[in-house]
Design an enzyme around this catalytic site. Structure first.
Site, mmCIF file in Angstrom:
data_model
loop_
_atom_site.group_PDB
_atom_site.id
_atom_site.type_symbol
_atom_site.label_atom_id
_atom_site.label_comp_id
_atom_site.label_asym_id
_atom_site.label_seq_id
_atom_site.Cartn_x
_atom_site.Cartn_y
_atom_site.Cartn_z
ATOM 1 N N HIS A 222 17.200 -2.890 -7.526
ATOM 2 C CA HIS A 222 15.827 -2.946 -7.023
ATOM 3 C C HIS A 222 15.579 -2.099 -5.772
ATOM 4 C CE1 HIS A 222 17.648 -5.665 -4.132
ATOM 5 N NE2 HIS A 222 16.601 -5.460 -3.369
HETATM 6 C C1 UD1 Z 1 12.153 -6.280 -0.444
HETATM 7 C C2 UD1 Z 1 12.981 -5.843 0.762
HETATM 8 C C3 UD1 Z 1 14.439 -5.675 0.360
HETATM 9 C C4 UD1 Z 1 14.960 -6.931 -0.328
HETATM 10 C C5 UD1 Z 1 14.053 -7.265 -1.496
HETATM 11 C C6 UD1 Z 1 14.488 -8.512 -2.211
HETATM 12 C C7 UD1 Z 1 11.701 -4.491 2.354
HETATM 13 C C8 UD1 Z 1 11.550 -3.139 2.938
HETATM 14 N N1 UD1 Z 1 12.545 -4.579 1.307
HETATM 15 O O1 UD1 Z 1 12.189 -5.217 -1.383
HETATM 16 O O2 UD1 Z 1 15.216 -5.433 1.510
HETATM 17 O O3 UD1 Z 1 16.273 -6.683 -0.786
HETATM 18 O O4 UD1 Z 1 12.715 -7.449 -1.004
HETATM 19 O O5 UD1 Z 1 13.860 -8.606 -3.474
HETATM 20 O O6 UD1 Z 1 11.118 -5.437 2.840
HETATM 21 N N2 UD1 Z 1 6.302 -6.780 -6.479
HETATM 22 C C9 UD1 Z 1 5.742 -7.578 -7.432
HETATM 23 N N3 UD1 Z 1 5.739 -8.940 -7.200
HETATM 24 C C10 UD1 Z 1 6.246 -9.488 -6.086
HETATM 25 C C11 UD1 Z 1 6.783 -8.650 -5.107
HETATM 26 C C12 UD1 Z 1 6.825 -7.298 -5.316
HETATM 27 O O7 UD1 Z 1 5.281 -7.127 -8.456
HETATM 28 O O8 UD1 Z 1 6.213 -10.727 -5.951
HETATM 29 C C13 UD1 Z 1 6.391 -5.324 -6.743
HETATM 30 C C14 UD1 Z 1 5.226 -4.547 -6.200
HETATM 31 O O9 UD1 Z 1 4.976 -3.477 -7.052
HETATM 32 C C15 UD1 Z 1 5.749 -4.038 -4.886
HETATM 33 C C16 UD1 Z 1 7.219 -3.774 -5.229
HETATM 34 O O10 UD1 Z 1 7.566 -4.805 -6.144
HETATM 35 O O11 UD1 Z 1 5.070 -2.915 -4.438
HETATM 36 C C17 UD1 Z 1 8.133 -3.797 -4.053
HETATM 37 O O12 UD1 Z 1 7.991 -5.028 -3.320
HETATM 38 P P1 UD1 Z 1 8.304 -5.058 -1.748
HETATM 39 O O13 UD1 Z 1 8.118 -6.423 -1.229
HETATM 40 O O14 UD1 Z 1 7.594 -3.943 -1.058
HETATM 41 O O15 UD1 Z 1 9.826 -4.664 -1.637
HETATM 42 P P2 UD1 Z 1 11.090 -5.112 -2.520
HETATM 43 O O16 UD1 Z 1 11.489 -3.966 -3.365
HETATM 44 O O17 UD1 Z 1 10.895 -6.425 -3.199
#
Ligand code: UD1
Length: 364
Positions: A222
């Site tokens: 991820h």
């Molecule tokens: C975040 C953390 C990472 C951690 C991970 C655990 C940061 C910079 N990164 O990454 O260190 O290892 O969480 O999972 O904070 N999305 C959904 N549903 C959700 C959440 C996210 O669809 O409930 C999708 C969205 O398209 C979003 C993308 O995932 O833009 C990324 O989510 P984000 O919270 O920005 O970062 P993670 O990749 O989850």
């Protein structure tokens, strides 16, 4: 003592759990000793990414839900900062606890520091020395503005010592007003021991997956540096597909990768079985039953180590160097064969009582 604890992303719900249990224990012995206010930033919001962890671990409803949601890094961090500031002004805690290295960690810590509220950072001192990772920026900045830095490993303590932090060996810093680093061990080790027992007693997820114990690899992927660079994503996909020639690969898919897969032309080998993101107990069951792990997650590298499963880390460096030194983990760029790993016994992440130590330090 009044605490505000800030969580927002999947691994933080897991890390919060043992600390909240340690607080409850203190409050049973001395009712009202700690007033614990829980703030959920809303960085993760899908059921599979958030609520399932509250439900499975029996974590209470947050006192404040900020609903920050997804966005560009600056936008997401800023939204968390603004919304957390408003809550902290209302709650006026004595101390704020933040966990790990996500945008929720940095946004929350910054809000507290700007209000002159001391910050305690759980999982402090980790460094990948790769500043292109958003998490590395979050760690460095959060550590710099924290007052108490709770380290999961002695390697993390060493990093903070080199960065000039006061090191505290026995729980009482010499200069109490100054920031100070303390070794507590890893709160994820506390949860792993407890949740592993619960997971083992629950109905197996394997049946619905058509996967045989010991005859599949568990994959998670991820990290932005892996999923958002098409060239790198293809190389990792190729590596995984080669593995899948020999063994089925079970892959709970993070939403970030789901978005990527939609755009990806090539796709994965037929032997790669994609499933919805797994809850914590399901993940522990998959871990317990797999032959080995492929992952870019920090948490899963350690969980594989504690479960004594070999791990191939899909990154070019790791913060959890102890798992590599002990021979249970190898970077994919150095991988030859799993049999080549020396697999030594080691316990670098404490004794499973990190959360109790953290709460005791805060009280004293
Ligand atoms: C975040 C953390 C990472 C951690 C991970 C655990 C940061 C910079 N990164 O990454 O260190 O290892 O969480 O999972 O904070 N999305 C959904 N549903 C959700 C959440 C996210 O669809 O409930 C999708 C969205 O398209 C979003 C993308 O995932 O833009 C990324 O989510 P984000 O919270 O920005 O970062 P993670 O990749 O989850």
């Amino acid at each position: 003592m009044k605490l505000c604890q800030i969580v927002g992303a999947r691994p933080q719900f897991i890390k919060y759990y043992p600390v909240s249990a340690a607080i409850e224990k203190v409050n049973r012995e001395a009712p009202g000793a700690i007033h614990d206010v829980l703030i959920h930033t809303g960085q993760h919001y899908d059921y599979d990414m958030s609520k399932v962890f509250f439900d499975e671990l029996g974590i209470r409803e947050p006192d404040h839900h900020l609903e920050a949601g997804s966005g560009l890094h600056g936008q997401q961090t800023a939204d968390i900062l603004i919304k957390t500031e408003a809550v902290l002004k209302e709650e006026k805690p004595d101390i704020v606890i933040v966990y790990g290295d996500t945008n929720s960690t940095l946004g929350g810590a910054l809000a507290a520091a700007k209000l002159n509220i001391p910050v305690a950072h759980v999982e402090a001192g980790l460094r990948s020395f790769n500043r292109s990772m958003p998490e590395e920026i979050n760690r460095i900045l959060t550590d710099r503005i924290s007052h108490r830095l709770f380290c999961p490993s002695m390697t993390a303590m060493g990093h903070l010592e080199r960065e000039g932090f006061q090191i505290c060996d026995n729980g009482r810093p010499e200069r109490t007003e100054e920031p100070c680093a303390l070794f507590t061990g890893d709160v994820m080790a506390d949860v792993f021991i407890h949740a592993g027992q619960i997971a083992a007693s629950r109905p197996s997820v394997l049946e619905s997956l058509d996967a045989e114990p010991g005859r599949f690899a568990l994959l998670t992927l991820h990290r932005a540096e892996n999923t958002d660079d098409p060239g790198r994503f293809s190389k990792i996909q190729e590596f995984i597909n080669q593995m899948a020639e020999d063994i089925p690969v079970v892959f709970p898919v993070h939403p970030r990768v789901q978005n990527r897969l939609k755009e990806q032309l090539g796709g994965f080998h037929n032997n790669v079985r994609t499933i919805q993101p797994a809850g914590y107990f399901s993940l522990l069951q998959l871990l317990g039953a797999c032959a080995f792990v492929l992952t870019d997650s920090g948490g899963l590298q350690k969980e594989a180590f504690w479960a004594r499963k070999p791990c191939i880390t899909l990154r070019d460096e790791t913060e959890w160097v102890e798992t590599v030194d002990a021979g249970w983990n190898v970077l994919w760029t150095h991988f030859t064969t799993l049999d080549a790993l020396p697999k030594k016994q080691a316990a670098p992440y404490g004794d499973g009582h990190a959360a109790e130590k953290i709460v005791r330090y805060l009280l004293s």
